[in-house]
Design an enzyme around this catalytic site. Structure first.
Site, PDB file in Angstrom:
ATOM      1  CD  GLU A   1      92.953  43.522  21.036  1.00  0.00           C
ATOM      2  OE1 GLU A   1      91.851  43.581  21.483  1.00  0.00           O
ATOM      3  OE2 GLU A   1      93.232  42.782  20.028  1.00  0.00           O
TER       4      GLU A   1
ATOM      5  CG  HIS B   1      78.490  44.541  24.850  1.00  0.00           C
ATOM      6  ND1 HIS B   1      78.623  45.872  25.147  1.00  0.00           N
ATOM      7  CD2 HIS B   1      79.476  44.260  23.928  1.00  0.00           C
ATOM      8  CE1 HIS B   1      79.629  46.059  24.465  1.00  0.00           C
ATOM      9  NE2 HIS B   1      80.033  45.350  23.779  1.00  0.00           N
TER      10      HIS B   1
ATOM     11  CD1 TRP C   1      92.183  42.410  17.111  1.00  0.00           C
ATOM     12  CD2 TRP C   1      90.351  43.065  16.009  1.00  0.00           C
ATOM     13  NE1 TRP C   1      91.601  42.790  18.147  1.00  0.00           N
ATOM     14  CE2 TRP C   1      90.308  43.191  17.519  1.00  0.00           C
ATOM     15  CE3 TRP C   1      89.298  43.519  15.176  1.00  0.00           C
ATOM     16  CZ2 TRP C   1      89.206  44.075  18.022  1.00  0.00           C
ATOM     17  CZ3 TRP C   1      88.400  44.086  16.013  1.00  0.00           C
ATOM     18  CH2 TRP C   1      88.135  44.466  17.352  1.00  0.00           C
TER      19      TRP C   1
ATOM     20  CG  HIS D   1      83.616  52.735  18.501  1.00  0.00           C
ATOM     21  ND1 HIS D   1      83.031  53.196  19.535  1.00  0.00           N
ATOM     22  CD2 HIS D   1      83.750  51.420  18.579  1.00  0.00           C
ATOM     23  CE1 HIS D   1      82.508  52.118  20.073  1.00  0.00           C
ATOM     24  NE2 HIS D   1      82.812  51.039  19.649  1.00  0.00           N
TER      25      HIS D   1
ATOM     26  CD  GLU E   1      80.142  49.208  10.141  1.00  0.00           C
ATOM     27  OE1 GLU E   1      80.648  48.089  10.409  1.00  0.00           O
ATOM     28  OE2 GLU E   1      80.457  50.381  10.679  1.00  0.00           O
TER      29      GLU E   1
ATOM     30  CG  ASP F   1      85.197  51.884  13.869  1.00  0.00           C
ATOM     31  OD1 ASP F   1      84.722  52.783  14.484  1.00  0.00           O
ATOM     32  OD2 ASP F   1      84.576  51.026  13.166  1.00  0.00           O
TER      33      ASP F   1
HETATM   34  N1  GLN Z   1      81.793  50.195  13.324  1.00  0.00           N
HETATM   35  C1  GLN Z   1      81.924  49.006  13.790  1.00  0.00           C
HETATM   36  C2  GLN Z   1      80.495  48.643  14.293  1.00  0.00           C
HETATM   37  O1  GLN Z   1      79.726  49.272  14.430  1.00  0.00           O
HETATM   38  C3  GLN Z   1      82.705  49.028  15.192  1.00  0.00           C
HETATM   39  C4  GLN Z   1      82.729  47.857  15.705  1.00  0.00           C
HETATM   40  C5  GLN Z   1      83.664  47.498  17.031  1.00  0.00           C
HETATM   41  O2  GLN Z   1      83.851  48.661  17.735  1.00  0.00           O
HETATM   42  N2  GLN Z   1      84.196  46.509  17.380  1.00  0.00           N
HETATM   43  O3  GLN Z   1      80.277  47.331  14.093  1.00  0.00           O
HETATM   44 ZN    ZN Z   2      82.849  48.911  19.907  1.00  0.00          ZN
END
Ligand code: GLN
Ligand code: ZN
Length: 786
Positions: free
Chosen positions: A615, A704, A571, A651, A494, A609
């Site tokens: 939310e 994180h 978003w 995800h 990415e 994703d």
């Molecule tokens: N594919 C995205 C990444 O890896 C997923 C980001 C997310 O879950 N917010 O950055």
């Molecule tokens: Zn994530």
């Protein structure tokens, strides 16, 4: 007689994100506490003067915060957990609570307080931590200081104070004291502080305060209602105090209406953008004294107000109540809107004419207040607004008939793949993956180099060809490193993406982008949501070239990477002229075409994703199933155009979604990766109990934090996962994308993750003879008991 114009809160971050810069400068040690306080004061002054110049009568104070208004309220009532109390400097202590504090020299290592989403917005507040025996003490300095600052400008302000029930409901019990009982137990102990504060404000000559009780728009149980009654009775009583506007927002009062009307306070604020229908019942029940504050200008979105529609609501109230019992207001604080549209010089002027940011919203509020006594306002402001609203309604920019036709022609079959078992067999055959396959969530480190190259290319300092070459090198490097690490399913990294929504928005029709449309997300962090103004159409493949290129570099399966329809919707600033569900389906159709193209390009696995599904869940339970229905449909529409042998991943992160597992299962992704490592796989228990039917990749390490977990920790988490879910359906991956991390820690952590997977794989095949090909395998715990 005129009707008063009011505001409930102004964005704090500043027109040019001055607060962000001031905070980050101070945190980095580049500036002093005095510099920071000076910058903050000048922002407050600027914002007060903007409101004054717009003709706002009720101007808020204490809406400003250096970090978060709920953290401010915690300070106001002395809710400072013990571990922070040793920090004597109040400002350092405040930021330690907000962001944690590490100082090896003096042996301090404090984690930040928890942060969570502010209702259903993208703002995050700091969660106050309460002791069982919590005592409350009033520290009103901030509130009093701001009143003085405003008076120095010749202004009388209306301080904003989070209400006691909302404050306690948003707080949590400290540490291990969580036993499920309500923090409202502390209400009786807290209320005297409020009373003391009211007394002080009265002495200061403050005539009104704004008491924010957004929790009044939620489903409340009897205990919570009783708490409200107790608080209202205690605070409205016979003490000398300022007048109070009880402020509700983010929804209608619904079954809590009587509660609010019986508060004994002088005024009630209603969110008439989210819940215009409540006006009728309120007018019916309101009695002969209470003032109504009408939230008719959307505080959460960027569209210019349909003034005529707002005016009709206002007229109904004014006709019944008279001018002095009506106040005009935004629906909620303007915290969720960008500051000033006049800074947007490169937007299409037509689209621009449809928008209003905070400053423009103040003018709308004032215009509506001024016109409240007229029947058919014909002044220039109304005429111009009417014109803008009308052009937006019939603009060819918003309307693409072919998209609407496609949407009308949707069939149920388009939401349906073959059953999971059928797909799973074909996918296993095609992919030939080992037991416990390893993968990542998509992004790899967005280093300074990557961001620098993008900035240079955007500014025209780097040619298209050079940028392309740069990205190819990054992708090659990323793929090679993943191969070396021994990951089973690879990603391209990415590097070409700035942001997981903007990247797609920029490649579809129906989106516009602002230069300064920043909205605070938390602390100094801001987001700049795209403006989704029209029918959405994909003009060509968006990600295929990069995925194809990355697949050409390796014989291992490459996972294509898309952002899902609900997340793109959630978003963005979304058009308000059609249901969100319709907009979401348009996004899903565009993504569906992208998935089909990726499949045709030979990409065997595609991840869609959806971190924002949870939310988007409505605040009121009664509205949830409708939302989940269309959210699930949108995901299925996006992902059901591909063949059985193409594996769909999704995800999710950023939220507890134990309560929507049924909907998540209904999305029917072949594999879901989830954030679990921080909660020690608690979420996994939910997946296990629910018997999630498809494959799951529980995040085995927390991305994180820069900390590199040990191999043993990850083995332990995998072991736990294997106890609740069938081993043949488990994947191994980090808990989110790696873009915020650095390469050294990423490589170290992934190497251990792959080793943990191998070790666990060996152990399981030795002891239990597991093979990934076994569809029927049970969780270890169930096996053990048979
Ligand atoms: N594919 C995205 C990444 O890896 C997923 C980001 C997310 O879950 N917010 O950055
Ligand atoms: Zn994530």
């Amino acid at each position: 007689m005129t009707v008063a114009a009011s505001n409930l809160g102004f964005p704090r971050i500043g027109l040019a994100r001055e607060l962000k810069k001031a905070l980050e400068g101070y945190w980095a040690g580049r500036s002093t506490a005095e510099d920071l306080q000076k910058d903050a004061l000048s922002l407050r002054k600027r914002h007060w003067l903007i409101m004054k110049e717009a003709g706002i009568h009720f101007i808020p104070s204490n809406d400003f915060s250096l970090y978060d208004h709920i953290l401010d309220a915690a300070e106001l009532f002395g809710v400072i957990p013990k571990r922070y109390q040793e920090i004597t400097d109040p400002l350092s202590r405040y930021f330690a609570m907000a962001r944690g504090l590490q100082d090896a020299a003096v042996g301090i290592d404090l984690q930040a307080l928890e942060m969570t989403k502010w209702f259903d917005t993208n703002y995050h507040y700091i969660v106050p931590e309460l002791e069982r025996q919590q005592t409350f003490t009033l520290s009103p300095e901030k509130i009093l200081r701001e009143i003085e600052e405003a008076r120095a400008l010749g202004l009388e302000v209306r301080p904003v104070i989070p209400g006691p029930v909302t404050f306690l409901k948003l707080s949590k019990w400290a540490g291990s004291q969580e036993t499920g009982d309500s923090t409202l137990k502390l209400l009786t102990a807290l209320l005297p502080c409020y009373r003391q504060l009211l007394g002080l404000l009265e002495q200061q000559g403050v005539s009104w305060i704004q008491l924010d009780e957004p929790c009044l728009t939620l489903d409340l149980d009897e205990l919570e209602r009783a708490a409200y009654r107790q608080a209202f009775a205690f605070l409205s009583g016979d003490q000398a105090r300022p007048r109070i506007v009880l402020t509700t927002y983010f929804g209608g009062l619904g079954d809590n209406l009587a509660l609010a009307l019986e508060s004994g306070f002088e005024a009630l604020h209603l969110d008439l953008v989210r819940a215009p229908e409540q006006l009728d019942s309120v007018l019916k029940e309101i009695g002969s004294k209470m003032i109504l504050s009408l939230g008719v200008v959307d505080g959460r979105n960027i569209w210019r107000t349909d003034l005529d529609r707002a005016h009709r609501l206002i007229r109904r109230a004014v006709t019944q109540l008279g001018t002095d019992r009506v106040i005009i207001a935004p629906s909620c604080a303007l915290l969720h809107s960008p500051v000033d549209l006049s800074r947007e010089t490169s937007l299409d002027p037509i689209i621009r004419s449809w928008l209003a940011f905070s400053t423009q919203k103040l003018h709308e509020i004032k215009a509506l207040a001024d016109a409240a006594t007229e029947n058919f306002p014909q002044n220039e402001f109304f005429v111009e607004a009417r014109h803008a609203v009308a052009t937006r309604a019939r603009s060819p920019l918003t309307c693409r008939p072919e998209v609407q036709t496609r949407l009308r022609e949707l069939t149920p079959a388009m939401l349906q793949r073959e059953p999971f078992v059928v797909r799973n067999r074909q996918q296993k055959q095609r992919l030939g993956l080992p037991l416990l396959p390893t993968t990542t969530i998509g992004s790899f480190p967005q280093t300074g180099d990557v961001r620098g190259a993008r900035a240079a290319w955007r500014a025209g300092r780097m040619s298209e060809a050079d940028y392309q070459e740069f990205l190819e090198k990054e992708t090659q490097n990323c793929v090679a490193r993943q191969e070396q690490l021994g990951l089973d399913v690879l990603v391209h990294g990415e590097f070409e993406r700035n942001d997981m929504v903007e990247y797609f928005g920029e490649q579809m029709e129906g989106f516009a982008f602002t230069e300064n449309g920043w909205v605070q997300s938390y602390g100094s962090r801001c987001v700049k949501p795209p403006v989704l103004y029209g029918d959405v159409r994909r003009t060509g493949p968006m990600t295929v070239a990069w995925s194809r290129y990355a697949q050409s570099l390796t014989t291992r399966p490459m996972k294509g990477m898309l952002t899902g329809p609900v997340t793109i919707l959630q978003w963005s600033f979304v058009r308000d002229d059609q249901p969100r569900s319709a907009t979401c389906m348009q996004l899903a159709l565009a993504l569906r075409d992208e998935l089909v193209d990726l499949e045709a390009a030979g990409i065997p696995i595609i991840q869609v994703d959806e971190p924002a599904v949870r939310e988007g869940l409505p605040l009121r339970r009664g509205e949830r199933s409708a939302y989940l229905q269309w959210a699930v449909d949108a995901f299925r529409l996006a992902t059901s155009g591909v063949r059985c042998e193409t594996q769909i991943h999704t995800h999710m992160c950023y939220a507890q979604f134990g309560d929507i597992l049924e909907a998540i299962a209904a999305m029917d992704a072949d594999v879901i990766s989830i954030e679990t490592s921080r909660s020690h796989m608690e979420l996994l228990q939910d997946f296990g109990h629910f018997q999630y039917p498809n494959e799951v990749g529980p995040g085995v390490y927390d991305i994180h934090s820069p900390r590199v977990p040990t191999q043993e920790e990850m083995e332990e988490l995998l072991q736990r996962a294997a106890e609740v879910l069938p081993v043949a359906r488990l994947w191994v991956n980090p808990d989110c994308g790696l873009k915020t991390r650095g390469w050294p820690e990423v490589e170290a952590a992934l190497a251990r993750m792959v080793a943990a997977a191998k070790r666990t794989r060996e152990r399981l095949t030795e002891t239990s003879g597991y093979r990934r090909q076994d569809d029927s395998s049970q969780p270890l715990s169930q096996n053990a008991s048979t």
